[in-house]
Design a protein around this motif. Structure first.
Motif, PDB file in Angstrom:
ATOM      1  N   THR A   1     -30.747  -6.368   4.321  1.00  0.00           N
ATOM      2  CA  THR A   1     -31.020  -6.134   2.898  1.00  0.00           C
ATOM      3  C   THR A   1     -30.059  -5.095   2.332  1.00  0.00           C
ATOM      4  O   THR A   1     -29.501  -5.269   1.238  1.00  0.00           O
TER       5      THR A   1
ATOM      6  N   PHE B   1     -35.054 -10.896   9.256  1.00  0.00           N
ATOM      7  CA  PHE B   1     -34.030  -9.962   8.788  1.00  0.00           C
ATOM      8  C   PHE B   1     -34.599  -8.547   8.719  1.00  0.00           C
ATOM      9  O   PHE B   1     -35.715  -8.342   8.246  1.00  0.00           O
TER      10      PHE B   1
ATOM     11  N   LEU C   1     -29.242 -12.953   2.091  1.00  0.00           N
ATOM     12  CA  LEU C   1     -29.321 -12.504   3.480  1.00  0.00           C
ATOM     13  C   LEU C   1     -28.594 -13.432   4.456  1.00  0.00           C
ATOM     14  O   LEU C   1     -27.844 -12.975   5.331  1.00  0.00           O
TER      15      LEU C   1
END
Length: 598
Positions: A329, A324, A278
């Motif tokens: 993702t 995130f 990420l």
């Protein structure tokens, strides 16, 4: 064995040769051949060609017909209307082509050894949550596309992107730390815990932890701190998180088993599988200028995506607090699938309501260079499962329908239908066609097949009504109709005695034989179209028409009684055998079993 050219492709080539001979200026013009109800085929390409050559289309069509030499494929070509060609093929050509298909284990369907690699993202349940009717379509459509693409030669990588990460795990893990025996299995005698028991454990724990989270501020604080530990990779926290994942997999696999789907552990790569990527994904996007900081968040903007206020609505890759979102993702998953799995196609079997998200994700990946002319991403978007009333499928209490309940009811209904047919047969003949265990087994195949076919016979993009009464009906466009058609074909061979299937190209075919034969010959073309367009409903429609044409053939063309001549019987048995094999192969590609006896 090499693939078998279809009769249509052979006719197409003869017409193309005639076009080149009669009209050299036409170049490689397409005859535009298609099936027709006026003849076997119709070619419409001369109309467009006449406009290009500034000639009379009917005169040009006549010249083309005259330029085609006499052959054993084309029986008659009639110039019709303003320049259409109505084409009838010889009976011998039909039977010879089908015999070549029958000699091939793949029924003449090409296998492309140089095809690319497709990663299919489908069947995406969430850890510690029950699967409901909304999970059905992704699983069923995705599994069918896996089979269809692999059959055509594509190298397919399955990916089940399960929801196994997020803030709710802080609450669950903290509760388990404080109540350490809540996930202990209570199965007796060392027996494995069932999927239902696993889900019951998870449900109980989730509800208890939610009550505590909502009522106890101190527990809420501890739970939020546990999220930080999880994201930081704390060993104890990760170990407990893994217990939730493992418990959920017991449940997932039990549901997929009911669906008669093969889910392998190595194919399950959840959101957590991309955690280590990420930060780098965000760094690449920011350094390349694809994403920019806006009010502290890392965003990607699009000219054509605006909110109700007219302002641009960005794809948020990283939140202003450093967390995130799904975009980070999903973009990391694309990087992994392209760079590590060497995918040439990414196919996402995802609800149509997520179309905007994936449109922005795919465009971001293109800007970053991860998607390009050699690598494409496609969303196979599907509609909603509706109840009989045309509204989203709910229980009477207004709750989402559990997938296991829906599947169990389908199997129960189907088993009743199979048992009723078996009892009717016994009353008429005094013979038991099926044992009780076969009735139960066939009930499974018919019930699950009914659910799958109802989904797959509808264009994925459309909503469809979930009507079990219709799904398990013996009449109409249902898998039960197709399964009974297959069983009927197989039963013929039990009565054939010493007669065996054998193609006889020298015979004249009855109209029902010709119609069945011409349809059987289209199997390879339908598979290719279904694979290229990611449209399993086209294969389902082909199979339904095949079963319907066989029913007409069966009623009009005696195979066993009254006994036809030996060569006629052998040729009709040959058509029966190829029909059965085509139905069996086609249904298998849709993930539906075809019992030999029903």
């Amino acid at each position: 064995m090499a693939s078998v050219p279809s009769l249509a492709s052979t006719v197409q080539q003869r017409l193309a040769d005639g076009l080149s001979a009669a009209l050299p200026d036409a170049g490689s013009a397409d005859p535009l051949l298609r099936r027709s109800d006026r003849a076997d085929y119709q070619a419409n390409g001369i109309l467009a060609l006449a406009k290009k050559l500034k000639g009379n289309p009917r005169e040009l069509a006549t010249q083309v017909v005259a330029a085609i030499p006499e052959n054993d494929v084309l029986k008659e070509i009639e110039v019709s209307g303003p320049g259409f060609l109505n084409i009838t093929v010889t009976d011998a050509a039909i039977v010879r082509t089908l015999a070549a298909r029958a000699a091939d284990a793949r029924l003449g369907v090409p296998f492309n050894e140089s095809a690319g690699t497709t990663v299919i993202d489908y069947a995406q349940p969430n850890v510690a949550k029950e699967m409901h009717v909304g999970h059905l379509r992704s699983a069923v459509i995705g599994a069918a596309m896996v089979e269809i693409l692999e059959f055509t030669g594509e190298s397919v990588v399955r990916r089940h992107h399960i929801g196994d990460w997020g803030t709710q795990f802080g609450m669950l893990i903290q509760y388990l730390i404080e109540h350490p025996h809540e996930l202990d299995h209570k199965a007796e005698d060392g027996a494995e815990v069932s999927g239902e028991e696993a889900m019951s454990n998870l449900n109980r724990l989730y509800k208890a932890s939610r009550v505590l989270f909502d009522s106890d501020e101190e527990f809420k604080t501890r739970a939020r701190a546990r999220v930080v530990d999880l994201q930081a990779g704390d060993e104890e926290t990760l170990a407990l998180w893994q217990r939730f994942v493992d418990e959920s997999k017991i449940y997932f696999y039990s549901v997929f088993d009911k669906l008669d789907m093969d889910i392998r552990d190595g194919d399950v790569v959840g959101e957590s599988g991309y955690n280590d990527m990420l930060v780098e994904t965000c760094r690449i996007l920011e350094e390349s200028g694809v994403a920019v900081r806006s009010e502290g968040a890392l965003c990607v903007f699009f000219d054509d995506v605006k909110g109700p206020d007219g302002n641009p609505t960005p794809l948020i890759v990283q939140k202003s607090d450093g967390g995130f979102g799904y975009a980070a993702t999903d973009l990391s998953a694309i990087r992994d699938r392209v760079q590590n799995l060497k995918a040439t196609t990414l196919l996402y079997v995802v609800d149509a309501r997520q179309s905007l998200h994936f449109k922005m994700v795919f465009e971001t990946a293109r800007r970053a260079g991860w998607l390009n002319e050699d690598v494409k991403a496609v969303q196979l978007a599907f509609g909603t499962v509706l109840g009989k009333d045309g509204k989203p499928f709910k229980t009477r209490e207004g709750e989402t329908v559990r997938l296991v309940d829906l599947l169990d009811e389908a199997v129960d209904r189907a088993t009743s239908v199979v048992r009723e047919k078996a009892d009717d047969y016994f009353e008429k003949t005094g013979e038991r066609l099926l044992t009780e265990s076969e009735i139960v087994e066939n009930g499974q195949y018919v019930g699950i097949g009914a659910v799958k076919y109802a989904d797959l016979s509808t264009s994925a993009a459309r909503d469809y009504k979930f009507d079990l009464d219709q799904m398990v009906s013996l009449n109409g466009d249902t898998s039960v109709y197709l399964q009974y058609a297959y069983a009927r074909v197989r039963s013929i061979f039990g009565k054939a005695g010493d007669r065996t299937p054998l193609a006889h190209p020298e015979l004249e075919l009855a109209p029902a034989e010709r119609a069945l034969g011409l349809h059987l010959d289209q199997f390879g073309e339908v598979i290719a179209e279904t694979a290229a367009e990611h449209a399993p409903h086209k294969l389902a429609a082909y199979l339904y028409q095949l079963a319907s044409l066989f029913t007409t053939f069966y009623s009009e063309c005696p195979v066993i009684k009254p006994a036809p001549a030996q060569d006629v019987a052998e040729n009709r048995l040959f058509l029966c055998d190829l029909t059965a094999r085509t139905l069996h192969q086609g249904m298998a590609l849709l993930g539906i079993r075809t019992p030999e006896r029903l």
